[in-house]
Enzyme design. Structure first.
Site, mmCIF file in Angstrom:
data_model
loop_
_atom_site.group_PDB
_atom_site.id
_atom_site.type_symbol
_atom_site.label_atom_id
_atom_site.label_comp_id
_atom_site.label_asym_id
_atom_site.label_seq_id
_atom_site.Cartn_x
_atom_site.Cartn_y
_atom_site.Cartn_z
ATOM 1 N N ARG A 10 32.850 51.606 77.835
ATOM 2 C CA ARG A 10 33.072 51.310 79.247
ATOM 3 C C ARG A 10 31.962 50.348 79.686
ATOM 4 O O ARG A 10 30.956 50.215 79.005
ATOM 5 C CB ARG A 10 33.004 52.594 80.071
ATOM 6 N N ASP A 81 33.303 63.832 78.358
ATOM 7 C CA ASP A 81 34.475 63.156 78.919
ATOM 8 C C ASP A 81 35.645 63.090 77.939
ATOM 9 O O ASP A 81 36.729 62.633 78.294
ATOM 10 C CB ASP A 81 34.130 61.705 79.311
ATOM 11 N N THR A 122 30.020 66.278 94.680
ATOM 12 C CA THR A 122 30.258 66.197 93.237
ATOM 13 C C THR A 122 31.746 65.945 93.002
ATOM 14 O O THR A 122 32.580 66.402 93.779
ATOM 15 C CB THR A 122 29.846 67.487 92.499
ATOM 16 N N LYS A 128 31.444 72.140 91.403
ATOM 17 C CA LYS A 128 31.842 72.606 92.743
ATOM 18 C C LYS A 128 32.022 74.126 92.763
ATOM 19 O O LYS A 128 31.495 74.821 93.634
ATOM 20 C CB LYS A 128 33.144 71.913 93.165
ATOM 21 N N ARG A 144 32.896 60.226 93.447
ATOM 22 C CA ARG A 144 33.387 59.559 92.241
ATOM 23 C C ARG A 144 32.635 58.264 91.990
ATOM 24 O O ARG A 144 31.959 57.757 92.855
ATOM 25 C CB ARG A 144 34.890 59.244 92.419
ATOM 26 N N GLY A 145 32.825 57.709 90.802
ATOM 27 C CA GLY A 145 32.201 56.443 90.448
ATOM 28 C C GLY A 145 31.165 56.625 89.357
ATOM 29 O O GLY A 145 30.844 57.742 88.970
ATOM 30 N N VAL A 147 27.306 56.355 87.663
ATOM 31 C CA VAL A 147 26.054 56.950 88.152
ATOM 32 C C VAL A 147 25.456 56.130 89.298
ATOM 33 O O VAL A 147 25.083 56.665 90.339
ATOM 34 C CB VAL A 147 25.030 57.079 86.990
ATOM 35 N N THR A 149 26.917 53.985 91.351
ATOM 36 C CA THR A 149 27.781 54.069 92.547
ATOM 37 C C THR A 149 27.559 55.388 93.266
ATOM 38 O O THR A 149 27.459 55.437 94.499
ATOM 39 C CB THR A 149 29.272 53.971 92.123
ATOM 40 N N ARG A 150 27.475 56.491 92.506
ATOM 41 C CA ARG A 150 27.302 57.807 93.123
ATOM 42 C C ARG A 150 25.944 57.932 93.810
ATOM 43 O O ARG A 150 25.827 58.520 94.877
ATOM 44 C CB ARG A 150 27.503 58.915 92.070
#
Length: 307
Positions: A10, A81, A122, A128, A144-145, A147, A149-150
């Site tokens: 990615r 993942d 999260t 959660k 979301r996104g 690391v 972006t978060r």
């Protein structure tokens, strides 16, 4: 060693760090490599929670296709993942030595909210559910996104904090000074481990990558993923698992957890076995949970996640 090994990844900073790490290790062994970044649907569709996208392996699918079509020879993933069943023709080639397995809470300097009402973020149902189990009065927002972006979203919103995998932040030097190690939270199966997959008929690549394998990490992640697979949880269900090897007495210690989405129901299991019993440890632990009420909860979860 004339073939150049094309490494699919990615294109996020963390994914590229992982691919470059594998590339360097292969270069050090005398192999030539080339990094081929690929965008995944999981990186593109950021306005929906992962479980709503309805498929496991959303981050790995695009790379699977690239590998099967011959665009890349291997793919490097955060192992947590990766679905427990790999596509036909693709095999696990190496598990690198595992990094920090913990989750951590990044906060904004004030932690008083832990003793009252708070809002944390999260995108993980596992995080959660465990958070709500411990802090039932809190609100949990979807996050979301990648690391980076978060981290930015945490700054831009009035949340009290957000949960991250420690390994991801440490790998790209993003771990801030304001964090709390969530040592009570059971991590995702295979959290902190990097997985390299390859085509099962590519002996040159399999031989090369096998040299990067860490046997202890391979065994502990196998146990955790077997637990996940036996519970029939995709990477979206609130399931946590951690296996650790104790060299002093040659045993494996395992902890597994299954929760309802709201965190109110919790099934936990803890086992210590001699190292020679590792092959079925995850299976037996999951069976025990299923037989003690977990099966009904798994059915309920599947219904809820379909909606």
């Amino acid at each position: 060693m004339s073939k150049t090994i094309k490494i699919g990844t990615r294109d996020s900073e963390l994914a590229l760090w992982q691919a470059n790490t594998v590339s360097k290790k292969l270069n050090d062994l005398g192999y030539k490599t080339e990094i081929v970044p690929v965008k995944s649907d999981g990186d593109i569709i950021l306005d929906k929670p992962l479980y709503e996208l309805g498929i496991t392996g959303i981050f790995t699918k695009t790379l699977d296709v690239a590998m099967i079509s011959g665009k890349v020879d291997i793919a490097v993933h955060s192992m947590k993942d990766v679905p427990t069943a790999l596509p036909q023709g693709i095999v696990q080639a190496a598990v690198l030595q595992r990094a920090n397995v913990l989750d951590l809470l990044v906060h904004k300097g004030d932690t008083d909210f832990l003793n009252s009402n708070g809002t944390i973020a999260t995108g993980s149902l596992r995080r959660k559910a465990q958070w709500l189990n411990k802090y039932p009065t809190h609100k949990v927002e979807d996050l979301r996104g990648n690391v980076n972006t978060r981290m930015q979203k945490l700054k831009d919103n009035n949340w009290n904090g957000a949960i991250f995998a420690a390994a991801g932040l440490e790998r790209i030097n993003l771990k801030p000074s304001e964090f709390i190690n969530l040592d009570w939270m059971i991590p995702a199966p295979a959290q902190g481990a990097m997985l390299v997959v390859a085509m099962e008929n590519d002996n040159f690549v399999l031989d090369a990558v096998a040299q990067l394998n860490d046997i202890e990490s391979e065994i502990t992640t196998y146990i955790e993923r077997q637990f996940l697979r036996t519970l029939e949880g995709g990477c979206t269900a609130p399931i946590g698992a951690i296996a650790k090897y104790n060299e002093h007495d040659d045993t494996l210690h395992f902890k597994g957890i299954l929760l309802s989405l709201d965190g109110k129901q919790k099934f936990e299991i803890e086992k210590t076995v001699p190292i020679n019993e590792w092959k079925k440890l995850g299976f037996y632990a999951a069976k025990e949970i299923l037989e003690n009420g977990g099966e009904a909860l798994m059915k309920e979860l599947k219904e809820q996640l379909k909606k």
